[in-house]
Design a protein around this motif. Structure first.
Motif, PDB file in Angstrom:
ATOM      1  N   LEU A 386      11.640   7.086  38.994  1.00 46.07           N
ATOM      2  CA  LEU A 386      12.172   7.966  40.033  1.00 46.07           C
ATOM      3  C   LEU A 386      11.229   9.128  40.341  1.00 46.07           C
ATOM      4  O   LEU A 386      11.267   9.693  41.440  1.00 46.07           O
ATOM      5  CB  LEU A 386      13.536   8.515  39.613  1.00 46.07           C
ATOM      6  CG  LEU A 386      14.711   7.534  39.659  1.00 46.07           C
ATOM      7  CD1 LEU A 386      15.948   8.161  39.037  1.00 46.07           C
ATOM      8  CD2 LEU A 386      15.002   7.101  41.088  1.00 46.07           C
ATOM      9  N   GLU A 387      10.395   9.483  39.380  1.00 44.71           N
ATOM     10  CA  GLU A 387       9.477  10.610  39.565  1.00 44.71           C
ATOM     11  C   GLU A 387       8.082  10.155  39.978  1.00 44.71           C
ATOM     12  O   GLU A 387       7.165  10.978  40.049  1.00 44.71           O
ATOM     13  CB  GLU A 387       9.372  11.411  38.254  1.00 44.71           C
ATOM     14  CG  GLU A 387      10.691  11.922  37.729  1.00 44.71           C
ATOM     15  CD  GLU A 387      11.370  12.858  38.723  1.00 44.71           C
ATOM     16  OE1 GLU A 387      10.647  13.661  39.362  1.00 44.71           O
ATOM     17  OE2 GLU A 387      12.604  12.790  38.856  1.00 44.71           O
ATOM     18  N   HIS A 388       7.919   8.873  40.258  1.00 44.71           N
ATOM     19  CA  HIS A 388       6.583   8.359  40.588  1.00 44.71           C
ATOM     20  C   HIS A 388       6.061   8.997  41.867  1.00 44.71           C
ATOM     21  O   HIS A 388       6.818   9.328  42.782  1.00 44.71           O
ATOM     22  CB  HIS A 388       6.638   6.838  40.747  1.00 44.71           C
ATOM     23  CG  HIS A 388       5.298   6.187  40.727  1.00 44.71           C
ATOM     24  ND1 HIS A 388       4.557   5.973  41.872  1.00 44.71           N
ATOM     25  CD2 HIS A 388       4.538   5.719  39.706  1.00 44.71           C
ATOM     26  CE1 HIS A 388       3.413   5.390  41.553  1.00 44.71           C
ATOM     27  NE2 HIS A 388       3.375   5.217  40.253  1.00 44.71           N
ATOM     28  N   ARG A 389       4.732   9.137  41.929  1.00 40.84           N
ATOM     29  CA  ARG A 389       4.119   9.821  43.077  1.00 40.84           C
ATOM     30  C   ARG A 389       4.305   9.077  44.387  1.00 40.84           C
ATOM     31  O   ARG A 389       4.272   9.668  45.456  1.00 40.84           O
ATOM     32  CB  ARG A 389       2.621  10.017  42.819  1.00 40.84           C
ATOM     33  CG  ARG A 389       1.839   8.729  42.783  1.00 40.84           C
ATOM     34  CD  ARG A 389       0.356   8.926  42.489  1.00 40.84           C
ATOM     35  NE  ARG A 389      -0.361   7.660  42.596  1.00 40.84           N
ATOM     36  CZ  ARG A 389      -0.365   6.729  41.669  1.00 40.84           C
ATOM     37  NH1 ARG A 389       0.308   6.930  40.541  1.00 40.84           N
ATOM     38  NH2 ARG A 389      -1.027   5.607  41.850  1.00 40.84           N
ATOM     39  N   SER A 390       4.473   7.752  44.330  1.00 40.04           N
ATOM     40  CA  SER A 390       4.615   6.953  45.541  1.00 40.04           C
ATOM     41  C   SER A 390       6.078   6.570  45.748  1.00 40.04           C
ATOM     42  O   SER A 390       6.629   5.759  44.999  1.00 40.04           O
ATOM     43  CB  SER A 390       3.750   5.690  45.455  1.00 40.04           C
ATOM     44  OG  SER A 390       4.053   4.822  46.533  1.00 40.04           O
ATOM     45  N   PHE A 391       6.682   7.148  46.774  1.00 44.00           N
ATOM     46  CA  PHE A 391       8.083   6.841  47.067  1.00 44.00           C
ATOM     47  C   PHE A 391       8.253   5.364  47.397  1.00 44.00           C
ATOM     48  O   PHE A 391       9.166   4.695  46.896  1.00 44.00           O
ATOM     49  CB  PHE A 391       8.549   7.698  48.245  1.00 44.00           C
ATOM     50  CG  PHE A 391       9.916   7.349  48.757  1.00 44.00           C
ATOM     51  CD1 PHE A 391      11.055   7.892  48.192  1.00 44.00           C
ATOM     52  CD2 PHE A 391      10.067   6.449  49.819  1.00 44.00           C
ATOM     53  CE1 PHE A 391      12.319   7.557  48.664  1.00 44.00           C
ATOM     54  CE2 PHE A 391      11.317   6.107  50.292  1.00 44.00           C
ATOM     55  CZ  PHE A 391      12.448   6.661  49.707  1.00 44.00           C
ATOM     56  N   PRO A 415      15.509  10.982  51.946  1.00 43.80           N
ATOM     57  CA  PRO A 415      15.692  10.104  53.110  1.00 43.80           C
ATOM     58  C   PRO A 415      14.564  10.219  54.129  1.00 43.80           C
ATOM     59  O   PRO A 415      14.268   9.270  54.854  1.00 43.80           O
ATOM     60  CB  PRO A 415      17.021  10.567  53.707  1.00 43.80           C
ATOM     61  CG  PRO A 415      17.204  11.965  53.205  1.00 43.80           C
ATOM     62  CD  PRO A 415      16.581  11.991  51.845  1.00 43.80           C
ATOM     63  N   ASP A 416      13.909  11.376  54.181  1.00 43.94           N
ATOM     64  CA  ASP A 416      12.833  11.587  55.147  1.00 43.94           C
ATOM     65  C   ASP A 416      11.562  10.821  54.789  1.00 43.94           C
ATOM     66  O   ASP A 416      10.644  10.721  55.606  1.00 43.94           O
ATOM     67  CB  ASP A 416      12.506  13.082  55.232  1.00 43.94           C
ATOM     68  CG  ASP A 416      12.128  13.667  53.876  1.00 43.94           C
ATOM     69  OD1 ASP A 416      12.813  13.351  52.876  1.00 43.94           O
ATOM     70  OD2 ASP A 416      11.157  14.437  53.806  1.00 43.94           O
ATOM     71  N   ARG A 417      11.505  10.244  53.581  1.00 46.96           N
ATOM     72  CA  ARG A 417      10.299   9.533  53.156  1.00 46.96           C
ATOM     73  C   ARG A 417      10.410   8.020  53.378  1.00 46.96           C
ATOM     74  O   ARG A 417       9.487   7.283  53.056  1.00 46.96           O
ATOM     75  CB  ARG A 417      10.011   9.834  51.679  1.00 46.96           C
ATOM     76  CG  ARG A 417       9.720  11.321  51.439  1.00 46.96           C
ATOM     77  CD  ARG A 417       9.521  11.635  49.978  1.00 46.96           C
ATOM     78  NE  ARG A 417       8.307  11.035  49.447  1.00 46.96           N
ATOM     79  CZ  ARG A 417       7.933  11.145  48.167  1.00 46.96           C
ATOM     80  NH1 ARG A 417       8.693  11.817  47.309  1.00 46.96           N
ATOM     81  NH2 ARG A 417       6.808  10.570  47.745  1.00 46.96           N
TER      82      ARG A 417
END
Length: 517
Positions: A386-391, A415-417
């Motif tokens: 969940l904390e990974h740099r790539s959404f 949601p914006d990502r």
């Protein structure tokens, strides 16, 4: 009333041979490719020699042609050439393997004249020649050709490997060559090998990497296995014609090196495989991918300590994100396990798995944990994801794990990502979430709708309308919208922002667009 007759082989038999022959001739009138296929089929009834004569005529015609073929024109030529290959490998090869071997050599010789006048950027043409090379290897075993003569023929081919058609030749013919032939081939090639160029000379990858299983849906462009690289800087600027390319020292060094590696594998000589890089391409031992291949062979030969030392001498400048990090890691894991260093291997699996979101490595990590520890470890891993740099990578990972609850958490937190252009991923994620996480599923659908409208992708307007209808259906089961605009509020804002997209508006059913309030 009788039903319409089925069109299949059994029903067509009722027409009789004469009527079928008449229909075939009518159907193939003006179709040269179909006529050639008929002639080849007729020749098959008269034996392999007759078939070989038809094949030779067609290959000679293709070789003489100088017409440039664009993608559309190349496709039927490629299909016909593959049919010729199959005829050689099956109908002729089953009856006269030595004759089939001769014809396959002739087919492979077409590569320069054919590939020089087509757009083969997708590698379809080269792939066909590699299939012919594989057929050659199989049939050469059946033909029981003299190893010495075959080795000499292979040497000539390798040294004239202008289009990469012989990239896999030694691998395919290793069994037919026998150890005697492989040693003779090595001797011949060693005599012809050009002197080493610059120490940092560009190297062609000698084997393919398996597609790395990452958390992002991507299409990777790869250099073909054992292939001659097509980058412009791989060739001298002046080497434009065939003669200059054939004589290019760089290209010949590459061809000889790849053949020598295949010979070492064929003879099971891991030291010779290592020496090929150490003595003739030292820059290769600085490349993670190439070192990984050497290390895997050392480990398989009970030399895991040597493999580990070789691997640890390679720098990964960007850590786990470096090019070739995955094969390097897999070779490292194999060596560590062989040396009984399971804990060190586990630490690497987890570290790499989290950084690159590699499902295979994280699953392998959990499988190797003691009983009753895997559950807690899995929870820790998924929280780290969940904390990974790539959404995007994290979302796909959670979808494929699968952990739909955390996938929804990730979406609702950011949601914006969401990338509406990544339609395959968002469509799959929305389908997986709609039953238990309808709000997160709706956000995926909204992202795709907005991408279509923002980019005015008119061909996808109907799909966007269907996504909007799905949003309305899901909205009926959403009780808490939190900070997310409700369905009705979203639709009103969408129409206000994109009311000028008339093609989209015309496809909407306004009566069923909103929920009752």
């Amino acid at each position: 009333m009788a039903g319409r007759p089925s069109l299949n082989a059994r029903s067509l038999e009722a027409l009789g041979a004469a009527r079928l022959a008449e229909l075939l001739l009518q159907h193939t009138e003006g179709n040269a490719a179909a006529r050639r296929a008929l002639r080849l089929a007729l020749a098959e009834t008269r034996g392999p020699q007759e078939m070989a004569q038809e094949v030779r005529k067609r290959l000679a015609t293709l070789d003489r042609s100088e017409r440039w073929l664009d993608r559309r024109a190349f496709a039927p030529v490629l299909a016909e050439l593959d049919s010729q290959r199959q005829a050689i490998a099956t109908a002729i090869g089953s009856q006269a393997p030595a004759l089939a071997v001769e014809l396959l050599w002739r087919l492979l010789e077409l590569a320069p004249s054919l590939l020089d006048r087509v757009d083969d950027s997708d590698g379809a043409g080269l792939e066909l020649f590699h299939r012919a090379s594989a057929d050659l290897g199989r049939l050469a075993c059946l033909a029981r050709l003299p190893a010495a003569a075959l080795a000499d023929q292979v040497a000539e081919a390798v040294l004239d490997n202008r289009e990469g058609q012989y990239d896999l030749l030694v691998c395919h013919l290793a069994e037919a060559l026998t150890p005697e032939g492989l040693r003779r081939l090595r001797h011949r090639l060693e005599q012809e090998r050009p002197a080493l160029g610059r120490p940092d000379e560009l190297l062609v990858e000698d084997e393919p990497d398996d597609a790395e299983e990452e958390g992002v849906l991507v299409l990777a462009n790869a250099i073909d296995l054992h292939g001659v690289q097509t980058d412009a800087d791989a060739w001298d600027d002046d080497a434009d014609d065939d003669d200059e390319r054939a004589a290019d020292p760089w290209q010949r060094r590459q061809a000889v090196r790849l053949a020598m590696l295949a010979i070492a594998d064929g003879l099971g000589e891991v030291e010779a495989y290592l020496a090929e890089y150490r003595d003739h391409a030292p820059a290769g031992l600085e490349r993670p991918r190439l070192v990984a291949r050497v290390a895997q062979r050392l480990t398989a030969a009970d030399r895991a300590a040597d493999a580990l030392a070789l691997l640890e001498g390679v720098e990964l400048p960007e850590g786990w994100r470096s090019d070739g990090a995955r094969p390097w890691l897999d070779a490292q894991l194999g060596a560590l396990e062989a040396l009984g260093r399971a804990e060190a291997a586990q630490a690497l699996r987890r570290d790499f798995g989290i950084e690159r979101l590699s499902l295979p490595h994280l699953r392998a990590y959990l499988q190797r944990l003691p009983a009753f520890e895997d559950g807690e470890a899995e929870e820790e891993i998924l929280e780290d994801v969940l904390e990974h740099r790539s959404f995007q990578a994290a979302l796909e990972f959670l979808h494929r794990w699968p952990d739909q609850r955390r996938a929804a958490r990730l979406i609702l937190a950011h949601p914006d990502r969401l990338n509406g252009a990544n339609e395959p991923l968002l469509t799959a994620v929305a389908a997986g979430l709609e039953v238990r996480q309808p709000l997160a599923a709706s956000l995926c659908l909204r992202a795709m709708i907005e991408e279509v409208l923002e980019m005015a992708r008119s061909s996808r307007y109907l799909r966007a309308v269907r996504h909007l209808e799905s949003c309305r259906r899901l909205a009926a089961s959403i009780n808490d919208w939190g900070r997310i605009p409700s369905h009705n509020a979203y639709v009103r804002e969408l129409l206000r922002a994109y009311g000028h997209r008339m093609g989209f508006l015309k496809k909407l059913d306004f009566d069923g667009l909103l929920l009752p309030e």
